[in-house]
Design a protein around this motif. Sequence first.
Motif: not given
Length: 240
Positions: A3-13, A18-23
């Motif tokens: 369920e982790l939302q994909i976050t990309e910048l310039n084609g790189q994940r 918040q995602q790191i904290a949750d994980g």
Amino acid sequence: MNELQITELNGQRVLTTQQIADGYGTTNKVISNNFNNNRTRFEEGKHFVLLVGEYLKEFLHSQNLGTQNKIRKLYLWTEKGALLHAKSLGTDEAWDMYDILVDTYFKVKEEKQAPLTLDQQIAAIATGYGSVKEELVEVKDRVSDLEENAPLSAGEYNYIGSRINQRVAEVARGYGKITREQRGKLFKDINQGVKVVTGVSTRTQLRAKHFDTVVDFTNNWEPSTATKMQLRQMSFDFEE
């Protein structure tokens, strides 16, 4: 993890704080403190990307987060940045989640088969597979396409943003004391110019081929006549 939302910048994940904290089973504040306490270990462009101003607005819009106007800056963490946080936190949960991130979230880049070099593909063609001339043309076209659409590196992306901020500040000094609204007019003007000279609709769509063009344009940028007139009129209104 699915369920982790994909976050990309310039084609790189990348991952948000918040995602790191949750994980990693902790809080944003712990991640922020961990970053501040180990600041010398984190290298911008390698471990994280800091988005502010127009870059941040465009990124939030591209992620359908345009309504979050209260955000003034956003840290995005690369795979190496996530590793540094896992090392610094040192908890079993952080290490377990980091392993999962490497095996799933970041693994997408490994699953994309790396293209052969031009010499390797020519050698393969020369062994007798298909028509040498036709395959060679196809290889050259594919290599050209890869070079044409290579994304900006995080460092190049950040440099463009910093240089634009610097250039706006340089021009703004020529007008003396200006308001935030007037400064916004300058940013709007230079960003519009970047879009015109590169042919992209948003700055996040810039590619490596645009880097020199954008830097050269930024170094020589001056506000348009219309923008200059707007600034002068706004100054008159302010004085009244």
